[in-house]
Motif scaffolding. Structure first.
Motif, PDB file in Angstrom:
ATOM      1  N   UNK A  68       0.614  -1.281   0.118  1.00 18.73           N
ATOM      2  CA  UNK A  68      -0.141   0.049   0.151  1.00 18.73           C
ATOM      3  C   UNK A  68       0.667   1.373  -0.075  1.00 18.73           C
ATOM      4  N   UNK A  69       0.595   2.054  -0.808  1.00 21.15           N
ATOM      5  CA  UNK A  69       1.168   3.467  -0.942  1.00 21.15           C
ATOM      6  C   UNK A  69      -0.014   4.628  -0.691  1.00 21.15           C
ATOM      7  N   UNK A  70       0.408   5.385   0.107  1.00 22.53           N
ATOM      8  CA  UNK A  70      -0.391   6.703   0.270  1.00 22.53           C
ATOM      9  C   UNK A  70       0.275   8.018   0.344  1.00 22.53           C
ATOM     10  N   UNK A  71      -0.144   9.066  -0.719  1.00 19.76           N
ATOM     11  CA  UNK A  71       0.331  10.238  -0.755  1.00 19.76           C
ATOM     12  C   UNK A  71      -0.677  11.129  -0.082  1.00 19.76           C
ATOM     13  N   UNK A  72      -0.254  12.026   0.631  1.00 17.56           N
ATOM     14  CA  UNK A  72      -1.038  13.087   1.126  1.00 17.56           C
ATOM     15  C   UNK A  72      -1.029  14.358   0.765  1.00 17.56           C
ATOM     16  N   UNK A  73      -2.182  14.422  -0.103  1.00 16.07           N
ATOM     17  CA  UNK A  73      -2.245  15.822  -1.006  1.00 16.07           C
ATOM     18  C   UNK A  73      -2.921  16.938  -0.049  1.00 16.07           C
ATOM     19  N   UNK A  74      -2.884  18.071  -0.531  1.00 12.35           N
ATOM     20  CA  UNK A  74      -3.667  19.139   0.301  1.00 12.35           C
ATOM     21  C   UNK A  74      -5.144  18.878   0.611  1.00 12.35           C
ATOM     22  N   UNK A  75      -5.894  18.280  -0.120  1.00 15.34           N
ATOM     23  CA  UNK A  75      -7.130  18.162   0.183  1.00 15.34           C
ATOM     24  C   UNK A  75      -7.639  16.583   0.413  1.00 15.34           C
ATOM     25  N   UNK A  76      -6.813  15.637  -0.064  1.00 14.88           N
ATOM     26  CA  UNK A  76      -7.004  14.281   0.121  1.00 14.88           C
ATOM     27  C   UNK A  76      -6.004  13.359   0.002  1.00 14.88           C
TER      28      UNK A  76
END
Length: 237
Positions: A13-21
């Motif tokens: 699993x990979x998760x990118x933290x963007x500004x709104x999501x």
């Protein structure tokens, strides 16, 4: 010879933290699932979506958006000692927020990548983030019952997708929505990265020229473009 699909016994699993999501991708066996999470409780929404998809990852590779971190070259005296401690002691004045408790890392910059060279100085590429940014990423992982395996800058992970020729100076423009991440590469070494507005071709060209000035290059050997392409934008070359 017959080529078979790569198989992953355990979900990755990979998760990118963007500004709104959150932008999420999961790989398990022959499955690839990609989805976004945009709620006031991203950890719970992420766990719910994984459960609905029947995915059971134990760890997560976390990545921060380029716009949420601070990246700049730093010059240090060429003296003996622990390099990390030297960087830590010189954070004050190099980051636009309180240096105390700042999360940071660095990469040595190859001397031959610069337009000029000063033997008495070490140059490193500093990557720093406010503690609240890192804490937010770790809280999301904990709330989703996942163990963080790594924390990176998402744009910097692009280097795993390509291998520039040794000694080549590359400017890589990666578009994502209304922003563009600019990477300056010397061979496989990251020299600089920036996050700029990505909707205007002329503005991006100006930002590239500013970036060349920062890394002390007169020009570059190659321009790459990837991500959300506009109809008249060149493809990745």
């Amino acid at each position: 010879m017959q080529f078979r699909p790569m198989r992953f016994a355990q979900a990755r699993l990979g998760v990118v933290l963007l500004n709104d999501r959150l932008a999420v991708v999961a790989l398990e066996s022959n499955r690839v699932e990609a989805f976004g999470v945009a709620t006031d409780n991203p950890a719970a929404a992420l766990r719910e979506e994984l459960t609905n998809l029947g995915l059971t990852p134990r760890t997560v590779a976390l990545a921060l958006s380029r716009s949420s971190v601070f990246v700049r070259p730093m010059e240090l005296p060429a003296v003996g000692g622990d390099m990390r401690e030297m960087v830590r002691l010189n954070l004050e004045g190099h980051v636009p927020f309180a240096a105390e408790d700042t999360a940071f890392d660095f990469l040595p910059l190859p001397a031959e990548a610069e337009g000029t060279r000063e033997e008495r100085l070490h140059r490193v590429l500093l990557v720093a983030a406010e503690p609240r940014i890192v804490d937010s990423a770790l809280r999301i992982a904990a709330g989703a019952r996942l163990r963080p395996s790594s924390l990176t800058v998402a744009a910097h992970d692009l280097l795993a997708l390509a291998q520039p020729e040794r000694g080549r100076r590359v400017v890589w423009v990666h578009r994502a929505g209304a922003t563009a991440d600019l990477l300056c590469l010397y061979g496989s070494s990251l020299i600089l990265s920036r996050s700029v507005p990505g909707t205007d071709e002329e503005a991006i060209a100006d930002e590239i020229r500013r970036s060349l000035s920062v890394v002390r290059w007169r020009d570059c050997d190659t321009n790459w473009v990837s991500g959300d392409l506009t109809p008249d934008a060149p493809a990745l070359t």
